[in-house]
Enzyme design. Structure first.
Site, PDB file in Angstrom:
ATOM      1  N   SER A 143       0.886  -1.170   0.000  1.00  0.00           N
ATOM      2  CA  SER A 143       0.000   0.000   0.000  1.00  0.00           C
ATOM      3  C   SER A 143       0.920   1.214   0.000  1.00  0.00           C
ATOM      4  O   SER A 143       2.095   1.097   0.391  1.00  0.00           O
ATOM      5  CB  SER A 143      -0.837  -0.005   1.284  1.00  0.00           C
ATOM      6  N   TYR A 156      -2.113  -2.305  10.163  1.00  0.00           N
ATOM      7  CA  TYR A 156      -2.108  -2.219   8.695  1.00  0.00           C
ATOM      8  C   TYR A 156      -0.781  -1.654   8.196  1.00  0.00           C
ATOM      9  O   TYR A 156      -0.127  -2.237   7.326  1.00  0.00           O
ATOM     10  CB  TYR A 156      -3.281  -1.349   8.232  1.00  0.00           C
TER      11      TYR A 156
HETATM   12  N1  LIG Z   1      -8.601  -0.339  -1.660  1.00  0.00           N
HETATM   13  C1  LIG Z   1      -7.586   0.434  -1.346  1.00  0.00           C
HETATM   14  O1  LIG Z   1      -7.741   1.677  -1.284  1.00  0.00           O
HETATM   15  C2  LIG Z   1      -6.232  -0.163  -1.059  1.00  0.00           C
HETATM   16  C3  LIG Z   1      -5.159   0.711  -0.857  1.00  0.00           C
HETATM   17  C4  LIG Z   1      -3.900   0.182  -0.583  1.00  0.00           C
HETATM   18  C5  LIG Z   1      -3.718  -1.195  -0.562  1.00  0.00           C
HETATM   19  N2  LIG Z   1      -4.791  -2.037  -0.766  1.00  0.00           N
HETATM   20  C6  LIG Z   1      -4.543  -3.475  -0.698  1.00  0.00           C
HETATM   21  O2  LIG Z   1      -5.097  -4.121  -1.831  1.00  0.00           O
HETATM   22  C7  LIG Z   1      -5.394  -5.486  -1.498  1.00  0.00           C
HETATM   23  C8  LIG Z   1      -6.801  -5.815  -1.958  1.00  0.00           C
HETATM   24  O3  LIG Z   1      -7.717  -5.094  -1.152  1.00  0.00           O
HETATM   25  P1  LIG Z   1      -9.087  -4.476  -1.700  1.00  0.00           P
HETATM   26  O4  LIG Z   1      -8.987  -3.014  -1.512  1.00  0.00           O
HETATM   27  O5  LIG Z   1      -9.411  -5.023  -3.008  1.00  0.00           O
HETATM   28  O6  LIG Z   1     -10.091  -4.977  -0.563  1.00  0.00           O
HETATM   29  P2  LIG Z   1     -11.361  -5.934  -0.610  1.00  0.00           P
HETATM   30  O7  LIG Z   1     -11.768  -6.098   0.808  1.00  0.00           O
HETATM   31  O8  LIG Z   1     -12.365  -5.427  -1.592  1.00  0.00           O
HETATM   32  O9  LIG Z   1     -10.757  -7.291  -1.192  1.00  0.00           O
HETATM   33  C9  LIG Z   1      -9.892  -8.099  -0.434  1.00  0.00           C
HETATM   34  C10 LIG Z   1     -10.221  -9.549  -0.703  1.00  0.00           C
HETATM   35  O10 LIG Z   1      -9.314 -10.337   0.050  1.00  0.00           O
HETATM   36  C11 LIG Z   1     -10.043 -11.378   0.679  1.00  0.00           C
HETATM   37  N3  LIG Z   1      -9.331 -11.805   1.876  1.00  0.00           N
HETATM   38  C12 LIG Z   1      -9.050 -11.071   2.991  1.00  0.00           C
HETATM   39  N4  LIG Z   1      -8.396 -11.823   3.866  1.00  0.00           N
HETATM   40  C13 LIG Z   1      -8.240 -13.045   3.320  1.00  0.00           C
HETATM   41  C14 LIG Z   1      -7.637 -14.254   3.744  1.00  0.00           C
HETATM   42  N5  LIG Z   1      -7.075 -14.376   4.954  1.00  0.00           N
HETATM   43  N6  LIG Z   1      -7.632 -15.302   2.906  1.00  0.00           N
HETATM   44  C15 LIG Z   1      -8.211 -15.211   1.695  1.00  0.00           C
HETATM   45  N7  LIG Z   1      -8.819 -14.120   1.235  1.00  0.00           N
HETATM   46  C16 LIG Z   1      -8.825 -13.037   2.044  1.00  0.00           C
HETATM   47  C17 LIG Z   1     -11.405 -10.777   0.992  1.00  0.00           C
HETATM   48  O11 LIG Z   1     -12.400 -11.788   1.169  1.00  0.00           O
HETATM   49  C18 LIG Z   1     -11.633  -9.930  -0.253  1.00  0.00           C
HETATM   50  O12 LIG Z   1     -12.280 -10.670  -1.266  1.00  0.00           O
HETATM   51  C19 LIG Z   1      -5.183  -5.605   0.016  1.00  0.00           C
HETATM   52  O13 LIG Z   1      -3.911  -6.183   0.260  1.00  0.00           O
HETATM   53  C20 LIG Z   1      -5.200  -4.167   0.487  1.00  0.00           C
HETATM   54  O14 LIG Z   1      -4.482  -3.981   1.673  1.00  0.00           O
HETATM   55  C21 LIG Z   1      -6.033  -1.534  -1.022  1.00  0.00           C
END
Ligand SMILES: NC(=O)c1ccc[n+]([C@@H]2O[C@H](COP(=O)([O-])OP(=O)(O)OC[C@H]3O[C@@H](n4cnc5c(N)ncnc54)[C@H](O)[C@@H]3O)[C@@H](O)[C@H]2O)c1
Length: 271
Positions: A143, A156
């Site tokens: 991130s 986080y």
């Molecule tokens: N959305 C943002 O603004 C943002 C910003 C920086 C980083 N990220 C990172 O991007 C990645 C994806 O996140 P997102 O924003 O799409 O969120 P999201 O919650 O929409 O998707 C995350 C997915 O991961 C799955 N998941 C979580 N823990 C799990 C586990 N232990 N085993 C299997 N599946 C699991 C959830 O069920 C979900 O489908 C993450 O690593 C998040 O930290 C997101």
């Protein structure tokens, strides 16, 4: 060195594929004719996504913090498709609260999923990819929060900082052995997903709302974000930072803050 490649076909493994960024990556990979291995602990959503994808898709219910399940995922991927071209270690969770008030179980889960999930993916897939002796690409999701820290998101920020460190080390390790496996560190800024869906603890509700506000105002949609990620992969980038406006200024300010030995609560140190 020109490392540009055009992605067309192959096999992509994506963890956390049921929602948000992972689902966007899956749709875009399928549009690039990639067959898919999609893992998530939310199997119904995974199934729904798979039903709309045009290419051959294997889904598996996996908790990424469980190393045995990730090994089973790697076995299933190689059994089904013979090879893996891309691994997106993408699954992650966000927790908020004062660092000393977050209970031990929640702390542990954040570290087990956000760090452990990525390490499990590397431990399961890299030996198999080395044995295959073909080009492959591992993309670990951190991130922009992996490059600085803010109050109320300690688990986080700590876990994402670790992902940056681990991926940087991995890149050096693979390069030093002349491996055909390449790596990238993906650091998203705000993307409109379910990451912040779960209700925040009361004491940080105001903070949580402001975070959600940023995501609503500035967040990319997962599908447009996926296009940016694949473009960066095709251009051979290690640091995949599709929203530099969310990072570069803060990174400079943070570096200055440390070099000038300023206290983090001194506002001159924040963007
Ligand atoms: N959305 C943002 O603004 C943002 C910003 C920086 C980083 N990220 C990172 O991007 C990645 C994806 O996140 P997102 O924003 O799409 O969120 P999201 O919650 O929409 O998707 C995350 C997915 O991961 C799955 N998941 C979580 N823990 C799990 C586990 N232990 N085993 C299997 N599946 C699991 C959830 O069920 C979900 O489908 C993450 O690593 C998040 O930290 C997101």
């Amino acid at each position: 060195m020109n490392r540009s490649v055009k992605i067309d076909g192959g096999v992509a493994v994506i963890t956390g594929a049921a929602s948000g960024i992972g689902a966007g990556l899956a749709r875009h990979a399928a549009a690039k004719n990639m067959n898919l291995v999609l893992a998530d602990w939310d199997e119904p959503r995974l199934r729904a996504l798979a039903s709309e994808l045009p290419t051959d898709t294997l889904i598996m219910s996996v908790d990424v913090s469980d190393g045995d399940r990730i090994n089973a995922l790697a076995d299933a991927a190689f059994d089904r498709f013979g090879d893996v071209d891309m691994l997106f270690n993408n699954a992650g969770i966000m927790t908020s609260g004062r660092s000393w008030e977050i209970d031990a179980e929640t702390w542990q889960q954040s570290l087990d999923v956000n760090i452990g999930g990525i390490v499990n993916g590397m431990r399961a897939f890299i030996p198999r990819l080395i044995a295959a002796d073909r080009p492959a690409h591992i993309i670990n999701t951190a991130s922009v929060g992996g490059f600085y820290s803010v109050p109320l998101l300690a688990p986080y920020m700590a876990s994402k900082t670790a992902v940056v460190a681990i991926t940087e080390a991995l890149a050096g390790e693979l390069a030093s052995m002349g491996s055909k496996i390449r790596t990238s560190l993906l650091a998203p800024g705000a993307v409109k997903t379910d990451l912040m869906r779960d209700a925040a603890p009361k004491e940080s509700e105001e903070f949580w709302q402001s975070l959600r506000g940023v995501a609503d105002r500035k967040g990319k949609m997962p599908d447009e974000f996926a296009v940016m990620v694949f473009d960066a992969i095709e251009h051979g980038e290690f640091w995949i930072i599709p929203q530099p406006e969310s990072l570069d200024g803060r990174l400079r300010e943070r570096t200055d803050m440390i070099l000038e030995r300023r206290h983090p609560a001194d506002k001159r140190g924040h963007g």
